[in-house]
Design a protein around this motif. Sequence first.
Motif, mmCIF file in Angstrom:
data_model
loop_
_atom_site.group_PDB
_atom_site.id
_atom_site.type_symbol
_atom_site.label_atom_id
_atom_site.label_comp_id
_atom_site.label_asym_id
_atom_site.label_seq_id
_atom_site.Cartn_x
_atom_site.Cartn_y
_atom_site.Cartn_z
ATOM 1 N N VAL A 8 0.836 -1.210 0.000
ATOM 2 C CA VAL A 8 0.000 0.000 0.000
ATOM 3 C C VAL A 8 0.868 1.256 0.000
ATOM 4 N N ILE A 9 1.910 1.270 0.821
ATOM 5 C CA ILE A 9 2.813 2.421 0.870
ATOM 6 C C ILE A 9 3.474 2.638 -0.492
ATOM 7 N N ALA A 10 3.929 1.557 -1.115
ATOM 8 C CA ALA A 10 4.580 1.669 -2.427
ATOM 9 C C ALA A 10 3.611 2.216 -3.476
ATOM 10 N N LEU A 11 2.371 1.751 -3.457
ATOM 11 C CA LEU A 11 1.383 2.229 -4.429
ATOM 12 C C LEU A 11 1.049 3.698 -4.210
ATOM 13 N N TYR A 12 0.900 4.108 -2.940
ATOM 14 C CA TYR A 12 0.654 5.528 -2.660
ATOM 15 C C TYR A 12 1.830 6.390 -3.126
ATOM 16 N N LEU A 13 3.046 5.901 -2.901
ATOM 17 C CA LEU A 13 4.228 6.651 -3.309
ATOM 18 C C LEU A 13 4.276 6.801 -4.826
ATOM 19 N N LEU A 14 4.016 5.723 -5.549
ATOM 20 C CA LEU A 14 3.997 5.782 -7.014
ATOM 21 C C LEU A 14 2.870 6.681 -7.509
ATOM 22 N N ALA A 15 1.714 6.630 -6.843
ATOM 23 C CA ALA A 15 0.596 7.503 -7.224
ATOM 24 C C ALA A 15 0.949 8.971 -7.005
ATOM 25 N N SER A 16 1.661 9.265 -5.908
ATOM 26 C CA SER A 16 2.087 10.645 -5.646
ATOM 27 C C SER A 16 3.019 11.137 -6.744
ATOM 28 N N LEU A 17 3.959 10.296 -7.144
ATOM 29 C CA LEU A 17 4.886 10.668 -8.210
ATOM 30 C C LEU A 17 4.157 10.872 -9.535
ATOM 31 N N ALA A 18 3.180 10.008 -9.821
ATOM 32 C CA ALA A 18 2.405 10.151 -11.058
ATOM 33 C C ALA A 18 1.577 11.438 -11.041
ATOM 34 N N ALA A 19 0.986 11.775 -9.874
ATOM 35 C CA ALA A 19 0.206 13.008 -9.761
ATOM 36 C C ALA A 19 1.093 14.232 -9.944
ATOM 37 N N LEU A 20 2.292 14.198 -9.356
ATOM 38 C CA LEU A 20 3.229 15.323 -9.512
ATOM 39 C C LEU A 20 3.688 15.468 -10.954
ATOM 40 N N GLN A 21 3.912 14.347 -11.618
ATOM 41 C CA GLN A 21 4.341 14.399 -13.016
ATOM 42 C C GLN A 21 3.260 15.040 -13.886
ATOM 43 N N GLN A 22 2.015 14.628 -13.662
ATOM 44 C CA GLN A 22 0.923 15.212 -14.440
ATOM 45 C C GLN A 22 0.774 16.693 -14.150
ATOM 46 N N LEU A 34 -2.196 6.853 -13.288
ATOM 47 C CA LEU A 34 -2.487 7.437 -11.972
ATOM 48 C C LEU A 34 -3.707 6.783 -11.352
ATOM 49 N N TRP A 35 -4.798 6.670 -12.127
ATOM 50 C CA TRP A 35 -6.029 6.102 -11.567
ATOM 51 C C TRP A 35 -5.844 4.637 -11.200
ATOM 52 N N THR A 36 -5.049 3.906 -11.976
ATOM 53 C CA THR A 36 -4.788 2.500 -11.660
ATOM 54 C C THR A 36 -4.025 2.372 -10.343
ATOM 55 N N LEU A 37 -2.996 3.207 -10.181
ATOM 56 C CA LEU A 37 -2.210 3.167 -8.954
ATOM 57 C C LEU A 37 -3.041 3.588 -7.745
ATOM 58 N N VAL A 38 -3.794 4.674 -7.912
ATOM 59 C CA VAL A 38 -4.601 5.178 -6.801
ATOM 60 C C VAL A 38 -5.696 4.194 -6.438
ATOM 61 N N GLY A 39 -6.380 3.650 -7.442
ATOM 62 C CA GLY A 39 -7.438 2.686 -7.177
ATOM 63 C C GLY A 39 -6.917 1.461 -6.440
ATOM 64 N N SER A 40 -5.748 0.982 -6.852
ATOM 65 C CA SER A 40 -5.145 -0.172 -6.176
ATOM 66 C C SER A 40 -4.758 0.176 -4.740
ATOM 67 N N ALA A 41 -4.157 1.370 -4.548
ATOM 68 C CA ALA A 41 -3.743 1.785 -3.207
ATOM 69 C C ALA A 41 -4.947 1.928 -2.285
ATOM 70 N N LEU A 42 -6.002 2.576 -2.765
ATOM 71 C CA LEU A 42 -7.188 2.785 -1.937
ATOM 72 C C LEU A 42 -7.878 1.463 -1.604
#
Length: 263
Positions: A8-22, A34-42
């Motif tokens: 979960v921590i890894a997915l949130y971290l990757l989602a944060s990086l994807a959100a910052l990139q966008q 982004l939505w795939t990473l966030v959906g999986s993390a949530l």
Amino acid sequence: MTTLSILVIALYLLASLAALQQLLTERTGGRWPLWTLVGSALGLHLLLLFNEITALETGQDLSLIKVASAVSWLVSLLLTLLCRRLNGGILLPVAYGFAILLLLVNYLIPGQYVIHLEHHPLVLLHIALALSSYAVLLIASLFTLLLAYLDHHLKQRKRVAIPGLPPLLTLEHRVMQLIGLGIALLTLSIGSGWLFLTDPFSPLSSMKAGLSLVAWCLYVTLLWGHHYQGWRGKTLILFSLLGSALLTLAYFGSRVIIEVLLA
């Protein structure tokens, strides 16, 4: 720390990086990673919370950190669902970062606070309303901080460094919409607390209810002042942040007394 927590921590971290990139590249398409990473993390975060809260055979574990983690999950969910409508992409890494922080704290500082929702199922409704109202008003406070940033830079005639921020009036309108929704949920939360709690007049319950009521009065006054007196700028920011601080003290101050001071 369990494998699920690390994932979960890894997915949130990757989602944060994807959100910052966008955000930094101001991309409007290709949001599916982004939505795939966030959906999986949530989804996995919710599963983790459910497993930890219901792991005890003697009841449900609603310790301070687990409740805070549940709030972070709810804030992350709501911001993710509303980020495009509210132009809140800049806040996504903040929300995901808090979720990561609380998952780490839960591992470093474990604790238990056992309740028995099976004996009082309607208390679950009160808890859901309380956490939902707090999450919505906390999101409003995050947007209020963006409002303060934008207002300061416009007055100083400086260039706004954050891409994708909406105009000042639009951002202000978003804050008031969130506060209106939060007031409605907070009203239901306070009412359900008096109806469903088994000890609404205990000292700690009274403290929580009293602070929540003061925060409710503050938010209602702000809503009235904004619509009828034209309150904006620093007044709006001050009232919103003060209300959020009072709710934080109401929801978590009593838990600190129980789990830390009286432990």
